[in-house]
Design a protein around this motif. Sequence first.
Motif, PDB file in Angstrom:
ATOM      1  N   TRP A 175     -30.106  14.678 -47.781  1.00 49.48           N
ATOM      2  CA  TRP A 175     -29.004  15.643 -47.781  1.00 49.48           C
ATOM      3  C   TRP A 175     -27.986  15.308 -46.689  1.00 49.48           C
ATOM      4  O   TRP A 175     -26.769  15.366 -46.906  1.00 49.48           O
ATOM      5  N   LEU A 176     -28.477  14.925 -45.507  1.00 47.45           N
ATOM      6  CA  LEU A 176     -27.578  14.550 -44.417  1.00 47.45           C
ATOM      7  C   LEU A 176     -26.781  13.295 -44.769  1.00 47.45           C
ATOM      8  O   LEU A 176     -25.584  13.199 -44.468  1.00 47.45           O
ATOM      9  N   ARG A 177     -27.441  12.339 -45.398  1.00 42.23           N
ATOM     10  CA  ARG A 177     -26.728  11.123 -45.795  1.00 42.23           C
ATOM     11  C   ARG A 177     -25.601  11.449 -46.767  1.00 42.23           C
ATOM     12  O   ARG A 177     -24.512  10.879 -46.702  1.00 42.23           O
ATOM     13  N   ALA A 178     -25.873  12.369 -47.674  1.00 38.47           N
ATOM     14  CA  ALA A 178     -24.859  12.729 -48.660  1.00 38.47           C
ATOM     15  C   ALA A 178     -23.662  13.414 -48.016  1.00 38.47           C
ATOM     16  O   ALA A 178     -22.544  13.333 -48.531  1.00 38.47           O
ATOM     17  N   LEU A 179     -23.870  14.088 -46.892  1.00 38.62           N
ATOM     18  CA  LEU A 179     -22.753  14.744 -46.210  1.00 38.62           C
ATOM     19  C   LEU A 179     -21.708  13.736 -45.740  1.00 38.62           C
ATOM     20  O   LEU A 179     -20.530  14.073 -45.603  1.00 38.62           O
ATOM     21  N   ARG A 180     -22.136  12.513 -45.504  1.00 33.04           N
ATOM     22  CA  ARG A 180     -21.212  11.509 -44.974  1.00 33.04           C
ATOM     23  C   ARG A 180     -20.168  11.087 -45.997  1.00 33.04           C
ATOM     24  O   ARG A 180     -19.035  10.786 -45.646  1.00 33.04           O
ATOM     25  N   THR A 181     -20.574  11.036 -47.245  1.00 36.53           N
ATOM     26  CA  THR A 181     -19.660  10.556 -48.279  1.00 36.53           C
ATOM     27  C   THR A 181     -19.263  11.638 -49.256  1.00 36.53           C
ATOM     28  O   THR A 181     -18.392  11.426 -50.091  1.00 36.53           O
ATOM     29  N   GLY A 182     -19.926  12.818 -49.169  1.00 36.51           N
ATOM     30  CA  GLY A 182     -19.642  13.894 -50.106  1.00 36.51           C
ATOM     31  C   GLY A 182     -20.484  13.742 -51.352  1.00 36.51           C
ATOM     32  O   GLY A 182     -20.887  12.638 -51.726  1.00 36.51           O
TER      33      GLY A 182
END
Length: 415
Positions: free
Chosen positions: A203-210
């Motif tokens: 989930w945190l990784r996805a925050l970086r790129t949306g």
Amino acid sequence: MPEDRSGGRPGGRLDHRFPPVEPDGSGLAGVDAGGMTVHVRHEPSGEPAGETIGFRAADFGSLDALLHHCLTMIGRMPRILVAGVAGQPRPNGDVRVTNRPDWPVFRRDRFAATYGIQVETVNDMEATVAGVGELDETGYQRLTPVAATDVGETAGGRARLVVAVDSGVGVGHLDPHGRPHGTEGGHIPWQPRTRRESDYLAWLRALRTGPRDPAPATVPGPHASPPTPATRPTSATTPAAAAPAPSGTPVPSGVPGAVSVEESISGSRGFTHLYDFVALSIDPAPLLAAGVERARSERLGIAPLVIAGALAGDEFCVQVMRLFGGILGQFLRSMALVTLGRGGSVWLCGSVLRSPGVADFLMADGCLMAAFRPAGAEHADLMDEIPIHLVHDREIGVRGALALGRSRFQSTGRH
């Protein structure tokens, strides 16, 4: 003269007059320039150290202005000033303060020449490590039981790892030869142990790129056991399907996929992320949700609200703290394997871990120790011999700055 960007806030206006100079031009000043609070203390030559003075770091627009205010507050111009700052000083003493990216680079020699004093800049965790060695038994408590084989029970013992969780995550260590080192360990990635942690990291990784999928995914509930190699990833464990962050959530910047420990568990960004992730599977109590919304609107941290809820038994907050404790525990283990290969001790510092009841909760719940000493892991015998302590002293950074000043300058006869 240093720039005043306090905006006229109470307690933030700078006094642009030079502080009075000591008659003999001696004395040592120590500064701990934290992300939220600054501590400064003056130690006259041959006299007991004076009172520690604290004030807000946010009231200043540069390290020059902050240190000028320190000199004004102590009312003396010391011969030597040692400042612990968030950042790695260059060989010439210049430093960019990492938790204040809008501040200009501090030019040590220029500042020293302006005030006619000697200035030493050190990493704030180097000062904190040195400060641990200054503690007496009233300044800390041991969290792990005493074992017949463990070592490093005293603050002045051999190698030690020091980890601070404040607005950021700081890491430092004392090597077996007694030399303190500050590091940027809080900015390294971390390895999840459980399905819950894997979901959080994705989930945190996805925050970086949306999010790439406009439909929010369902995040599974807490998982106590680590995933097995045969486990297939669920939709919630893939960055493409992670739910979008709620409104007002700060999106991390940097390289997609490289999520740091600081982003994940720090008192500022970390607790915001932990709260938002857990809220995907558990509804926070209305009173808690309202308090968090209010804190966000006022640009305040939400960690105190979550901590208070966990100590009161709120299930949502308990889940946040368990996730926090598990990540912290495995991070401590990783850092201990790097810095304490011959044994030593771990020291926990910072406003989050020092908050009343937090350490007791983490130890009683077992989430931290299960990750620090996982059953059947390699080097379990080494981990069993490493005690963990909690530092209560709020002035450990300024104590360490003064200790470094004494050790570095007294031997040269300049103090």
